[in-house]
Design an enzyme around this catalytic site. Structure first.
Site, PDB file in Angstrom:
ATOM      1  N   LYS A 169      17.791  21.227  -7.712  1.00  0.00           N
ATOM      2  CA  LYS A 169      16.393  21.312  -7.355  1.00  0.00           C
ATOM      3  C   LYS A 169      15.600  22.540  -8.480  1.00  0.00           C
ATOM      4  CE  LYS A 169      17.632  23.373  -3.898  1.00  0.00           C
ATOM      5  NZ  LYS A 169      17.680  24.009  -2.337  1.00  0.00           N
ATOM      6  N   THR A 202       5.962  29.370  -0.541  1.00  0.00           N
ATOM      7  CA  THR A 202       7.136  28.555  -0.847  1.00  0.00           C
ATOM      8  C   THR A 202       8.567  28.909   0.012  1.00  0.00           C
ATOM      9  OG1 THR A 202       7.826  29.602  -2.747  1.00  0.00           O
ATOM     10  CG2 THR A 202       6.088  27.909  -2.882  1.00  0.00           C
ATOM     11  N   GLY A 204      11.245  29.042   2.207  1.00  0.00           N
ATOM     12  CA  GLY A 204      11.866  27.878   3.103  1.00  0.00           C
ATOM     13  C   GLY A 204      12.125  26.548   2.758  1.00  0.00           C
ATOM     14  N   THR A 205      11.515  26.403   1.272  1.00  0.00           N
ATOM     15  CA  THR A 205      11.619  25.002   0.838  1.00  0.00           C
ATOM     16  C   THR A 205      12.924  24.368   0.851  1.00  0.00           C
ATOM     17  OG1 THR A 205      11.388  25.896  -1.423  1.00  0.00           O
ATOM     18  CG2 THR A 205       9.248  25.135  -0.418  1.00  0.00           C
ATOM     19  N   GLY A 206      13.900  25.258   0.219  1.00  0.00           N
ATOM     20  CA  GLY A 206      15.192  24.631   0.111  1.00  0.00           C
ATOM     21  C   GLY A 206      15.714  24.192   1.477  1.00  0.00           C
ATOM     22  N   CYS A 207      15.595  25.353   2.488  1.00  0.00           N
ATOM     23  CA  CYS A 207      16.287  24.927   3.689  1.00  0.00           C
ATOM     24  C   CYS A 207      15.583  23.584   4.246  1.00  0.00           C
ATOM     25  CB  CYS A 207      15.868  25.971   4.734  1.00  0.00           C
ATOM     26  SG  CYS A 207      16.501  27.346   4.492  1.00  0.00           S
TER      27      CYS A 207
HETATM   28  N1  LIG Z   1       5.325  24.577  -6.102  1.00  0.00           N
HETATM   29  C1  LIG Z   1       5.985  23.507  -5.884  1.00  0.00           C
HETATM   30  N2  LIG Z   1       5.476  22.275  -6.004  1.00  0.00           N
HETATM   31  C2  LIG Z   1       5.973  21.366  -5.507  1.00  0.00           C
HETATM   32  N3  LIG Z   1       7.472  21.247  -5.003  1.00  0.00           N
HETATM   33  C3  LIG Z   1       7.911  22.439  -5.373  1.00  0.00           C
HETATM   34  C4  LIG Z   1       7.381  23.664  -5.790  1.00  0.00           C
HETATM   35  N4  LIG Z   1       8.270  24.589  -5.499  1.00  0.00           N
HETATM   36  C5  LIG Z   1       9.698  24.099  -5.143  1.00  0.00           C
HETATM   37  N5  LIG Z   1       9.431  22.556  -4.825  1.00  0.00           N
HETATM   38  C6  LIG Z   1      10.269  21.759  -4.409  1.00  0.00           C
HETATM   39  O1  LIG Z   1      10.737  22.404  -2.998  1.00  0.00           O
HETATM   40  C7  LIG Z   1      11.975  21.901  -3.121  1.00  0.00           C
HETATM   41  C8  LIG Z   1      12.884  23.136  -2.839  1.00  0.00           C
HETATM   42  O2  LIG Z   1      13.546  23.508  -4.370  1.00  0.00           O
HETATM   43  P1  LIG Z   1      13.728  24.906  -4.473  1.00  0.00           P
HETATM   44  O3  LIG Z   1      12.439  25.896  -4.379  1.00  0.00           O
HETATM   45  O4  LIG Z   1      14.416  25.063  -5.955  1.00  0.00           O
HETATM   46  O5  LIG Z   1      14.745  25.341  -3.516  1.00  0.00           O
HETATM   47  P2  LIG Z   1      15.367  26.778  -2.876  1.00  0.00           P
HETATM   48  O6  LIG Z   1      14.261  27.136  -2.081  1.00  0.00           O
HETATM   49  O7  LIG Z   1      16.727  26.583  -2.432  1.00  0.00           O
HETATM   50  O8  LIG Z   1      15.384  27.655  -4.174  1.00  0.00           O
HETATM   51  C9  LIG Z   1      12.330  20.902  -4.585  1.00  0.00           C
HETATM   52  O9  LIG Z   1      12.285  19.722  -4.063  1.00  0.00           O
HETATM   53  C10 LIG Z   1      11.353  21.731  -5.278  1.00  0.00           C
HETATM   54  O10 LIG Z   1      11.202  20.466  -6.350  1.00  0.00           O
HETATM   55  C1  LIG Z   2      18.341  32.855   6.965  1.00  0.00           C
HETATM   56  C2  LIG Z   2      18.124  32.276   5.639  1.00  0.00           C
HETATM   57  N1  LIG Z   2      18.802  30.954   5.121  1.00  0.00           N
HETATM   58  C3  LIG Z   2      18.183  30.656   3.965  1.00  0.00           C
HETATM   59  C4  LIG Z   2      17.376  31.429   3.199  1.00  0.00           C
HETATM   60  C5  LIG Z   2      16.960  30.788   1.796  1.00  0.00           C
HETATM   61  O1  LIG Z   2      15.765  29.968   2.038  1.00  0.00           O
HETATM   62  P1  LIG Z   2      15.838  28.782   0.980  1.00  0.00           P
HETATM   63  O2  LIG Z   2      14.852  27.669   1.715  1.00  0.00           O
HETATM   64  O3  LIG Z   2      16.996  28.447   0.295  1.00  0.00           O
HETATM   65  O4  LIG Z   2      15.001  29.660  -0.264  1.00  0.00           O
HETATM   66  P2  LIG Z   2      13.323  30.052  -0.330  1.00  0.00           P
HETATM   67  O5  LIG Z   2      12.696  28.821  -0.587  1.00  0.00           O
HETATM   68  O6  LIG Z   2      12.867  30.657   0.915  1.00  0.00           O
HETATM   69  O7  LIG Z   2      13.411  30.838  -1.708  1.00  0.00           O
HETATM   70  C6  LIG Z   2      16.787  32.567   3.553  1.00  0.00           C
HETATM   71  N2  LIG Z   2      15.981  33.277   3.002  1.00  0.00           N
HETATM   72  N3  LIG Z   2      17.178  32.958   5.080  1.00  0.00           N
END
Ligand SMILES: Nc1ncnc2c1ncn2[C@@H]1O[C@H](COP(=O)(O)OP(=O)(O)O)[C@@H](O)[C@H]1O
Ligand SMILES: Cc1ncc(COP(=O)(O)OP(=O)(O)O)c(N)n1
Length: 259
Positions: A169, A202, A204-207
Site C-alpha cells: 500500500k 486518514t 483507519g485506511t489500512g484497517c
Molecule cells: N490521501 C490518500 N488518497 C487516496 N488514497 C489513499 C490516501 N492515503 C492512503 N490511501 C490509500 O489507503 C489505503 C491504505 O493504505 P495505507 O494508508 O498505506 O495503509 P495503513 O493505514 O495500513 O498505513 C491504500 O489503498 C492507499 O493507497
Molecule cells: C487497534 C488498532 N488497530 C490498527 C491500527 C492501525 O490502523 P491502520 O488503518 O492500519 O493505520 P492508520 O491508517 O490509522 O495509520 C490502529 N491504529 N489501532
C-alpha cells in the site's frame, strides 16, 4: 471475521472493521486481541488479551458459524501471532487477509522485533492476501522503498515469504504514489491507482481496506477483484472522512448517507 485490536476512538481496529463489514452487508464476527486507549491524536495505552482468550473467542465462532473470510489486524505480540496462526492451521482456514500491523504510516514501530520475526515467518505464509504499508513492506522485503519500482520489487520479495498474493500500500509514500498500491500474485504484477484525496483525516485506511477485501472475499469475489473494489471503497470513504477530534479523523465508512 476480524481478529484485531480495539480502538477506543472508533477510527481503526475492530470498530472500523465491523463498520466496513456492515457497509458490505456481511455479518461481522470479532476476535479481540488487545485494547488500545486511542484517539485521533495517538495511542496512550495498550492492554493485550490473553492468548487463551483469543483462542476461546476464535473457537466459539468457528465451531458455530460458517465463516467466509478472515482478516487479521493488530496482533500485538509474538504469543498472540503464534496463537492465531496455530488456530488458522488447525481449522484449515485459507481465506485470510493478513494486514501485518507492525509500523504506523508515520514510521513508528508498533510491535517488538520478536513479534515482527514471527509475523514474517509464521503468519505471512498463511495469507491469501498480505497487505503491508510502505514501512511494513520495507521490513518484510528487507529493502528501502522510495519509488514505484521499489514497491513492485518489495511485493515480489514478500510473495517469496509464502503469501499467495501481496498488496503493497502506498499511503506512506509521497505525491501521487500515496494513492498507488502494487499487487503481485506470482503471475500478475499490477499497479492500482486512484486519485489522491487531499485530507488529513486518514485514520483507519489500512484497517478499512483489509476489512473490505475480506468482506468481498466472503461474498465469493476473486482475490484481485476483491482488492480493486476495496480500494475504490476506501477512496470514496476518504472523500467523506470525518473531521472529528483534534488529530487525524476516521474515514467515512457510510459515505452514501453523508452525500
Ligand atoms: N490521501 C490518500 N488518497 C487516496 N488514497 C489513499 C490516501 N492515503 C492512503 N490511501 C490509500 O489507503 C489505503 C491504505 O493504505 P495505507 O494508508 O498505506 O495503509 P495503513 O493505514 O495500513 O498505513 C491504500 O489503498 C492507499 O493507497
Ligand atoms: C487497534 C488498532 N488497530 C490498527 C491500527 C492501525 O490502523 P491502520 O488503518 O492500519 O493505520 P492508520 O491508517 O490509522 O495509520 C490502529 N491504529 N489501532
Amino acid at each position: 471475521m476480524t481478529i484485531a485490536g480495539s480502538d477506543s476512538g472508533g477510527g481503526a481496529g475492530i470498530q472500523a472493521d465491523l463498520r466496513t463489514f456492515a457497509f458490505h452487508c456481511v455479518h461481522g464476527t470479532s476476535v479481540l486481541t488487545c485494547i488500545t486507549a486511542q484517539n485521533t491524536q495517538g495511542v496512550t495505552r495498550v492492554d493485550a488479551m490473553l492468548p487463551e482468550s483469543v483462542t476461546a473467542q476464535f473457537e466459539a465462532v468457528m465451531i458455530d458459524m460458517r465463516i467466509g473470510a478472515i482478516k487479521t489486524g493488530m496482533l500485538l505480540n509474538q504469543e498472540i501471532i503464534k496463537t492465531v496462526a496455530k488456530k488458522l492451521v488447525a481449522f484449515g482456514f485459507g481465506n485470510v487477509v493478513v494486514d501485518p500491523v507492525m509500523v504506523s504510516r508515520t514510521g513508528a514501530q508498533l510491535i517488538d522485533d520478536e513479534a515482527i520475526k514471527t509475523m514474517r515467518d509464521v503468519l505471512i505464509p498463511l495469507a491469501a492476501i498480505a497487505t503491508p504499508n510502505r514501512y511494513e513492506a520495507q521490513i518484510l522485503a528487507d529493502m528501502d522503498i522510495h519509488s514505484l519500482e521499489d514497491m513492485q520489487t518489495a511485493a515480489q520479495n514478500i510473495y517469496k515469504l509464502g503469501a499467495r498474493s501481496v498488496l503493497v500500500k502506498g499511503g506512506g509514500m509521497t505525491g501521487d504514489l500515496k494513492a498507488v498500491d502494487v499487487w503481485f500474485d506470482g503471475d500478475r504484477l499490477e499497479v492500482l491507482q486512484t486519485e489522491v484525496i487531499d485530507t488529513n483525516h486518514t485514520h483507519g485506511t489500512g484497517c478499512t481496506l483489509s476489512a473490505a477485501i475480506a468482506a468481498n472475499l466472503a461474498l465469493g469475489k476473486p482475490r484481485f477483484q476483491s482488492v480493486q473494489e476495496a480500494k475504490n471503497y476506501v477512496t470514496e470513504a476518504l472523500k467523506y472522512a470525518l473531521a472529528i477530534g483534534k488529530g487525524q479523523g476516521p474515514v467515512g465508512h457510510f459515505f452514501p448517507l453523508l452525500k
